[in-house]
Scaffold this motif. Sequence first.
Motif, PDB file in Angstrom:
ATOM      1  N   UNK A  11       0.829  -1.199   0.000  1.00 33.39           N
ATOM      2  CA  UNK A  11       0.000   0.000   0.000  1.00 33.39           C
ATOM      3  C   UNK A  11       0.866   1.254   0.000  1.00 33.39           C
ATOM      4  N   UNK A  12       1.935   1.237   0.782  1.00 28.83           N
ATOM      5  CA  UNK A  12       2.860   2.374   0.812  1.00 28.83           C
ATOM      6  C   UNK A  12       3.480   2.600  -0.559  1.00 28.83           C
ATOM      7  N   UNK A  13       3.896   1.515  -1.205  1.00 26.64           N
ATOM      8  CA  UNK A  13       4.486   1.636  -2.545  1.00 26.64           C
ATOM      9  C   UNK A  13       3.472   2.170  -3.545  1.00 26.64           C
ATOM     10  N   UNK A  14       2.232   1.706  -3.437  1.00 27.02           N
ATOM     11  CA  UNK A  14       1.185   2.139  -4.369  1.00 27.02           C
ATOM     12  C   UNK A  14       0.874   3.622  -4.219  1.00 27.02           C
ATOM     13  N   UNK A  15       0.911   4.118  -2.984  1.00 26.66           N
ATOM     14  CA  UNK A  15       0.547   5.513  -2.722  1.00 26.66           C
ATOM     15  C   UNK A  15       1.695   6.485  -2.966  1.00 26.66           C
ATOM     16  N   UNK A  16       2.878   5.965  -3.275  1.00 23.38           N
ATOM     17  CA  UNK A  16       4.034   6.860  -3.412  1.00 23.38           C
ATOM     18  C   UNK A  16       3.859   7.849  -4.556  1.00 23.38           C
ATOM     19  N   UNK A  17       3.228   7.410  -5.649  1.00 25.84           N
ATOM     20  CA  UNK A  17       2.970   8.320  -6.764  1.00 25.84           C
ATOM     21  C   UNK A  17       2.057   9.458  -6.334  1.00 25.84           C
ATOM     22  N   UNK A  18       1.076   9.153  -5.476  1.00 22.63           N
ATOM     23  CA  UNK A  18       0.186  10.202  -4.971  1.00 22.63           C
ATOM     24  C   UNK A  18       0.960  11.209  -4.134  1.00 22.63           C
ATOM     25  N   UNK A  19       1.928  10.725  -3.365  1.00 23.39           N
ATOM     26  CA  UNK A  19       2.764  11.639  -2.588  1.00 23.39           C
ATOM     27  C   UNK A  19       3.568  12.544  -3.513  1.00 23.39           C
ATOM     28  N   UNK A  20       4.123  11.973  -4.566  1.00 29.11           N
ATOM     29  CA  UNK A  20       4.907  12.768  -5.515  1.00 29.11           C
ATOM     30  C   UNK A  20       4.036  13.827  -6.187  1.00 29.11           C
ATOM     31  N   UNK A  21       2.801  13.471  -6.503  1.00 25.75           N
ATOM     32  CA  UNK A  21       1.883  14.448  -7.093  1.00 25.75           C
ATOM     33  C   UNK A  21       1.546  15.550  -6.093  1.00 25.75           C
ATOM     34  N   UNK A  22       1.321  15.166  -4.836  1.00 23.47           N
ATOM     35  CA  UNK A  22       0.961  16.144  -3.804  1.00 23.47           C
ATOM     36  C   UNK A  22       2.138  17.033  -3.433  1.00 23.47           C
ATOM     37  N   UNK A  62      13.163  43.275   1.347  1.00 17.69           N
ATOM     38  CA  UNK A  62      14.488  43.305   1.949  1.00 17.69           C
ATOM     39  C   UNK A  62      14.952  41.934   2.398  1.00 17.69           C
ATOM     40  N   UNK A  63      14.105  40.937   2.238  1.00 20.33           N
ATOM     41  CA  UNK A  63      14.470  39.590   2.682  1.00 20.33           C
ATOM     42  C   UNK A  63      15.634  39.072   1.857  1.00 20.33           C
ATOM     43  N   UNK A  64      16.656  38.530   2.533  1.00 23.08           N
ATOM     44  CA  UNK A  64      17.820  37.999   1.851  1.00 23.08           C
ATOM     45  C   UNK A  64      17.583  36.557   1.444  1.00 23.08           C
ATOM     46  N   UNK A  65      18.301  36.120   0.415  1.00 20.38           N
ATOM     47  CA  UNK A  65      18.199  34.735  -0.004  1.00 20.38           C
ATOM     48  C   UNK A  65      17.080  34.518  -0.998  1.00 20.38           C
ATOM     49  N   UNK A  66      16.923  33.257  -1.373  1.00 19.64           N
ATOM     50  CA  UNK A  66      15.907  32.907  -2.353  1.00 19.64           C
ATOM     51  C   UNK A  66      14.554  32.757  -1.694  1.00 19.64           C
ATOM     52  N   UNK A  67      13.521  32.812  -2.503  1.00 24.30           N
ATOM     53  CA  UNK A  67      12.173  32.629  -1.996  1.00 24.30           C
ATOM     54  C   UNK A  67      11.952  31.163  -1.639  1.00 24.30           C
ATOM     55  N   UNK A  68      10.999  30.887  -0.753  1.00 29.35           N
ATOM     56  CA  UNK A  68      10.733  29.496  -0.382  1.00 29.35           C
ATOM     57  C   UNK A  68      10.368  28.648  -1.599  1.00 29.35           C
ATOM     58  N   UNK A  69      10.855  27.406  -1.600  1.00 29.12           N
ATOM     59  CA  UNK A  69      10.543  26.503  -2.700  1.00 29.12           C
ATOM     60  C   UNK A  69       9.061  26.152  -2.642  1.00 29.12           C
ATOM     61  N   UNK A  70       8.332  26.277  -3.753  1.00 27.14           N
ATOM     62  CA  UNK A  70       6.887  26.032  -3.732  1.00 27.14           C
ATOM     63  C   UNK A  70       6.548  24.552  -3.711  1.00 27.14           C
ATOM     64  N   UNK A  71       6.812  23.900  -2.585  1.00 21.58           N
ATOM     65  CA  UNK A  71       6.429  22.503  -2.417  1.00 21.58           C
ATOM     66  C   UNK A  71       5.684  22.366  -1.103  1.00 21.58           C
ATOM     67  N   UNK A  72       5.001  21.259  -0.977  1.00 19.30           N
ATOM     68  CA  UNK A  72       4.290  20.949   0.258  1.00 19.30           C
ATOM     69  C   UNK A  72       5.298  20.365   1.244  1.00 19.30           C
ATOM     70  N   UNK A  73       5.660  21.134   2.235  1.00 24.46           N
ATOM     71  CA  UNK A  73       6.696  20.704   3.172  1.00 24.46           C
ATOM     72  C   UNK A  73       6.248  19.518   4.016  1.00 24.46           C
ATOM     73  N   UNK A  74       4.962  19.437   4.328  1.00 24.61           N
ATOM     74  CA  UNK A  74       4.466  18.300   5.101  1.00 24.61           C
ATOM     75  C   UNK A  74       4.627  17.004   4.306  1.00 24.61           C
ATOM     76  N   UNK A  75       4.313  17.050   3.018  1.00 27.01           N
ATOM     77  CA  UNK A  75       4.489  15.880   2.163  1.00 27.01           C
ATOM     78  C   UNK A  75       5.973  15.545   2.024  1.00 27.01           C
ATOM     79  N   UNK A  76       6.784  16.571   1.844  1.00 33.99           N
ATOM     80  CA  UNK A  76       8.231  16.373   1.707  1.00 33.99           C
ATOM     81  C   UNK A  76       8.812  15.696   2.941  1.00 33.99           C
ATOM     82  N   UNK A  77       8.443  16.164   4.114  1.00 32.32           N
ATOM     83  CA  UNK A  77       8.955  15.578   5.354  1.00 32.32           C
ATOM     84  C   UNK A  77       8.496  14.131   5.514  1.00 32.32           C
ATOM     85  N   UNK A  78       7.256  13.864   5.132  1.00 29.69           N
ATOM     86  CA  UNK A  78       6.750  12.493   5.204  1.00 29.69           C
ATOM     87  C   UNK A  78       7.528  11.570   4.280  1.00 29.69           C
TER      88      UNK A  78
END
Length: 234
Positions: A11-22, A62-78
């Motif tokens: 089930x985890x393997x099957x849902x991995x594509x959904x995580x990549x999409x999210x 005035x913020x230094x550095x690059x802008x935040x990467x537009x990804x879902x951080x909760x999904x990324x951490x999971x």
Amino acid sequence: MTATTAHHLHRTATLWTDLEDALSSPHTSSWPPTSLRHYLAALEHADHLETTGLRALERNPDQLGTRPVPINLAIHDTMRAVHAALLETAAQIAAANQRGPMQPAPPTWPTADRIRRNQLAAQDARDPQRWQFTGQPSSAVRAALWLSARAEGVRWPGRPLTLEQQEHLAAVAAGALRRVEGALDLADLRRELSDAYPCQCGGRFEVYGGNGARPCARCKGCGVIVHEGGVVAA
């Protein structure tokens, strides 16, 4: 136990594509859902302050550095946590149970025997059920399916898992699926809010939903139920 463990890993393997999409969605899921917290004033206020601060920071020229990467951080951490857990478990099992690859024939062997032995050695080294410690890191899907095969007792160049290994793998598999389903909002979720967010009667709210259910909160004191549209029952 082995069938359940294998199911969790498949089930985890099957849902991995959904995580990549999210992952490409910058929206960060929260629990309880924001729309429901709208009717819980304290939570709404806290969310408003946090959101306002983050947006101000992102828009500050005035913020230094690059802008935040537009990804879902909760999904990324999971994905990162599950990937690491699966790979570590696979590596531990392989290190403890997997036998070394067959060695090529010595050059002193007769030619026919040497060719046959070398062919068998090459096949053994390429056995898809052999965990590879070298080369490109394995994907989470590869690790999940490899571990699933170990749970099901599929033939491989190694010893069967011990009872302790089976129990550890069962815990890892269940935890991985729980995190994946939670990140994708596919699991039944339930949480009792702290005393900081009481009902008007002074009771504590229990928030539940997920798995397709409409999120709602129920006071454990007076029984009032709050849906995304407001108070619907008491």
